[in-house]
Scaffold this active site. Structure first.
Site, PDB file in Angstrom:
ATOM      1  N   LYS A 179      44.857  71.351  72.616  1.00 34.11           N
ATOM      2  CA  LYS A 179      45.046  69.903  72.427  1.00 34.11           C
ATOM      3  C   LYS A 179      45.478  69.744  70.974  1.00 34.11           C
ATOM      4  O   LYS A 179      44.701  70.008  70.042  1.00 34.11           O
ATOM      5  CB  LYS A 179      43.731  69.165  72.711  1.00 34.11           C
ATOM      6  CG  LYS A 179      43.887  67.659  72.698  1.00 34.11           C
ATOM      7  CD  LYS A 179      43.176  67.051  71.532  1.00 34.11           C
ATOM      8  CE  LYS A 179      43.288  65.555  71.526  1.00 34.11           C
ATOM      9  NZ  LYS A 179      43.757  65.055  70.230  1.00 34.11           N
ATOM     10  N   GLY A 236      36.186  70.237  63.430  1.00 36.67           N
ATOM     11  CA  GLY A 236      36.417  68.826  63.131  1.00 36.67           C
ATOM     12  C   GLY A 236      35.130  68.147  62.748  1.00 36.67           C
ATOM     13  O   GLY A 236      34.238  68.767  62.161  1.00 36.67           O
ATOM     14  N   SER A 237      35.028  66.872  63.119  1.00 35.30           N
ATOM     15  CA  SER A 237      33.904  66.074  62.642  1.00 35.30           C
ATOM     16  C   SER A 237      32.638  66.331  63.441  1.00 35.30           C
ATOM     17  O   SER A 237      32.683  66.765  64.603  1.00 35.30           O
ATOM     18  CB  SER A 237      34.262  64.587  62.739  1.00 35.30           C
ATOM     19  OG  SER A 237      34.362  64.209  64.093  1.00 35.30           O
ATOM     20  N   GLY A 240      32.692  63.787  66.488  1.00 36.22           N
ATOM     21  CA  GLY A 240      33.602  64.198  67.563  1.00 36.22           C
ATOM     22  C   GLY A 240      33.129  65.469  68.235  1.00 36.22           C
ATOM     23  O   GLY A 240      33.103  65.583  69.461  1.00 36.22           O
ATOM     24  N   GLY A 241      32.744  66.443  67.413  1.00 36.96           N
ATOM     25  CA  GLY A 241      32.283  67.725  67.958  1.00 36.96           C
ATOM     26  C   GLY A 241      31.040  67.556  68.810  1.00 36.96           C
ATOM     27  O   GLY A 241      30.912  68.160  69.870  1.00 36.96           O
ATOM     28  N   GLU A 260      32.832  73.978  65.093  1.00 35.43           N
ATOM     29  CA  GLU A 260      32.560  74.182  63.670  1.00 35.43           C
ATOM     30  C   GLU A 260      32.599  72.791  63.070  1.00 35.43           C
ATOM     31  O   GLU A 260      33.655  72.169  63.023  1.00 35.43           O
ATOM     32  CB  GLU A 260      33.646  75.120  63.123  1.00 35.43           C
ATOM     33  CG  GLU A 260      33.280  75.773  61.829  1.00 35.43           C
ATOM     34  CD  GLU A 260      34.031  75.107  60.718  1.00 35.43           C
ATOM     35  OE1 GLU A 260      33.500  74.096  60.215  1.00 35.43           O
ATOM     36  OE2 GLU A 260      35.111  75.576  60.365  1.00 35.43           O
ATOM     37  N   CYS A 297      36.177  72.922  55.021  1.00 37.25           N
ATOM     38  CA  CYS A 297      34.824  72.925  55.577  1.00 37.25           C
ATOM     39  C   CYS A 297      33.851  73.645  54.657  1.00 37.25           C
ATOM     40  O   CYS A 297      32.647  73.416  54.728  1.00 37.25           O
ATOM     41  CB  CYS A 297      34.824  73.544  56.964  1.00 37.25           C
ATOM     42  SG  CYS A 297      35.970  74.879  57.144  1.00 37.25           S
ATOM     43  N   GLU A 385      27.558  65.505  54.928  1.00 37.68           N
ATOM     44  CA  GLU A 385      28.856  65.871  54.373  1.00 37.68           C
ATOM     45  C   GLU A 385      29.721  64.636  54.122  1.00 37.68           C
ATOM     46  O   GLU A 385      29.773  63.732  54.955  1.00 37.68           O
ATOM     47  CB  GLU A 385      29.599  66.789  55.366  1.00 37.68           C
ATOM     48  CG  GLU A 385      30.969  67.229  54.870  1.00 37.68           C
ATOM     49  CD  GLU A 385      31.773  68.005  55.923  1.00 37.68           C
ATOM     50  OE1 GLU A 385      31.465  67.893  57.121  1.00 37.68           O
ATOM     51  OE2 GLU A 385      32.708  68.705  55.523  1.00 37.68           O
TER      52      GLU A 385
END
Ligand code: NAP
Length: 502
Positions: A179, A236-237, A240-241, A260, A297, A385
């Site tokens: 994606k 990603g965030s 979202g993750g 991650e 990251c 973060e």
């Protein structure tokens, strides 16, 4: 030459709807909006390709990875031009990241030519054992099936369409459905063209790779919920993750989601090191923090010092190193907005500003805040973060409070110690805590710049990652797409080839 289409099982597919990309510079271009139907077509083709692709000799898969690397290099100028325009990252960064991306592909080619990653085992039969004979048991790691990959915004090459997740999955023998991230669709398409050319050249099944360009939320949801997808790779965030992880867990047949997510990568600057090298540590931190507008990251967002006579001088040195850094362009408008919101959250949670230079639009300048150890321990928001060049200095009142801060940390990708010989006792008391918190513990360095190699771990306890046993960088990352299978009393003709000579 861009089409603006998806690549689904060897076909360039237009979309009913399109979106216009938002490059940091230059004109936007129309790209097909991905749909669940596109995901379904890609996943079905990936499943059809799986039995053929996974059974290919490892040498053929190695040649495929090397051919993808060559095809990416052949498109190097276009990738650099589009990648830099779309993300705002400098051209030199895109060139360097391409080297890392093709290097990863070649590393995995070499890795699968050897059979070590298959972890071959045999417990030979013991027919005379009492009270029961032992059967003959072989074991091998087998590829799991089609893998879904989410392109990350902050590494348009090395963690995107043909980044570490895709390279390791293809190396393992798993077809990939990507994606694409809507922050860099042109870069994604050119990399997909490279993979397409490699598939054609080697005559591989077309479903081995598909790219569905970014679209609405339902595309990502459809990918992780598709019954033919066996596992997912994501960078990603946290929000979202976590949403996608929950969808994977809620499936009738839950699948692993290798996400991650967030990390503040704390650095513990011990007293002797601070006394001896205050200016050098400050300069190094500023460089690591602001590289790539802090969009790594592994960005070192927190520094912990044992408060003392050197602390104010260290803050002055850090401020002096950060102050001249010019505003940088962030990857997307949304990420720049989130950065400003994160800084506001810090201030609201009680962090005292040392350096604050708000910028407009997609630009970001470094921020520096400070708090006492007690304030940090009392406010969980200060441990979250902030994606971008924001540093928080924590002034622990003594070594005991420093240890308490280490114990209170969430899971991290990295933890760092800055130490001299005189700091060894304190470092030894911190080490068991830091080893439990992070995937990688560093001494006297800075965590940005993740080496791609055999011994690297880029992961860690939640929320650094959703699987603390896994890494998304380095050759060990292939293990995410493999599962062990035992064969008991199997005639040699039915064993996987690699097990027959054991
Ligand atoms: P993101 O919002 O997590 O999006 C990453 C990918 O996941 C995109 O393809 C996105 O699709 C998809 N996605 C996100 N939430 C989803 C949901 N609920 N359902 C279905 N799909 C979903 O990350 P981002 O766009 O790269 O950046 C936003 C923030 O992520 C940054 O501000 C930063 O905080 C963080 N970030 C962290 C890292 C890290 O290494 N830890 C790296 C990059 C970004 P759509 O684009 O279609 O929404």
């Amino acid at each position: 030459m861009l089409t603006g289409h998806h690549l689904i099982a060897g076909q360039w597919v237009a979309g009913q709807d399109t979106f216009i990309s938002s490059p940091a510079s230059g004109e936007g271009f129309a790209f097909a909006v991905g749909t669940p139907a596109n995901v379904d077509a890609a996943a079905r083709a990936a499943e059809a390709a799986f039995p053929i692709y996974s059974a290919l000799p490892r040498e053929v898969r190695a040649q495929f990875l090397e051919e993808i690397a060559a095809q990416i290099d052949a498109r190097g100028d276009a990738i650099t031009a589009h990648g830099s325009a779309e993300t705002g990252l400098p051209e030199a960064r895109l060139v360097g990241e391409r080297g890392r991306t093709t290097g990863q592909l070649r590393l995995f080619a070499g890795h699968i030519r050897k059979d070590g990653y298959l972890d071959l085992r045999r417990d030979a039969a013991l027919p005379d054992r009492t009270p029961l004979p032992r059967p003959d048991i072989h074991m091998i790691q087998q590829p799991i099936g089609p893998v879904g990959v989410f392109g990350a915004s902050n590494f348009p090459l090395a963690f995107s369409v043909m980044g570490g997740d895709s390279a390791s999955a293809l190396a393992a023998g798993c077809p990939v459905v990507v994606k694409g991230h809507s922050a860099h669709p042109a870069t994604s398409e050119i990399v997909a063209q490279a993979v397409h050319a490699a598939i054609e050249k080697l005559g591989l099944p077309k479903g081995v790779f598909s790219l569905v360009q970014g679209g609405r939320r339902d595309v990502g949801e459809a990918l992780v919920q598709h019954p033919l997808i066996s596992a997912v790779g994501f960078t990603g965030s946290l929000a979202g993750g976590r949403a996608l992880f929950n969808l994977c867990a809620a499936r009738p047949d839950p699948i692993p989601f290798f996400g991650e997510l967030g990390s503040v990568n704390p650095m513990f600057i011990l007293p002797q090191a601070l006394a001896a090298r205050s200016a050098a540590i400050a300069a190094g931190w500023a460089g690591s923090l602001t590289m790539g507008a802090g969009q790594f990251c592994t960005n070192p967002g927190i520094g912990v010092v044992s408060d003392g006579p050197q602390t104010d001088g260290f803050i002055s040195a850090l401020t002096a190193a950060l102050d001249p850094v010019l505003p940088q362009t962030m990857l997307t408008d949304g990420i720049a907005d989130a950065y400003r919101a994160g800084a506001a959250r810090m201030a609201h949670a009680g962090a005292k500003p040392v350096l604050e230079r708000p910028e407009d639009g997609r630009r970001a300048s470094p921020y520096l805040y400070q708090v006492t150890g007690a304030e940090w321990l009392a406010s969980p928001d200060l441990a979250e973060e902030v994606f971008g060049p924001l540093a928080l200095l924590i002034r622990a009142k003594d070594a005991a409070e420093m240890l308490q801060i280490a114990q209170a940390l969430q899971g991290q990708l990295t933890c760092t110690l800055h130490l001299d010989a005189g700091d060894m006792a304190l470092a030894q008391s911190l080490m068991p805590v830091l080893s439990r918190k992070a995937g990688r513990v560093l001494a006297n360095g800075f965590p940005t710049g993740v080496e791609v190699c055999d011994a690297m771990v880029h992961g860690g306890p939640y929320p650094a990652s959703t699987n603390f046993g896994a890494t998304s960088v380095g050759t060990l990352s292939i293990r995410r797409w493999l599962r062990p299978v035992s064969y008991q009393n199997m005639p040699p003709e039915l064993l996987p080839e690699a097990l027959r000579s054991l």
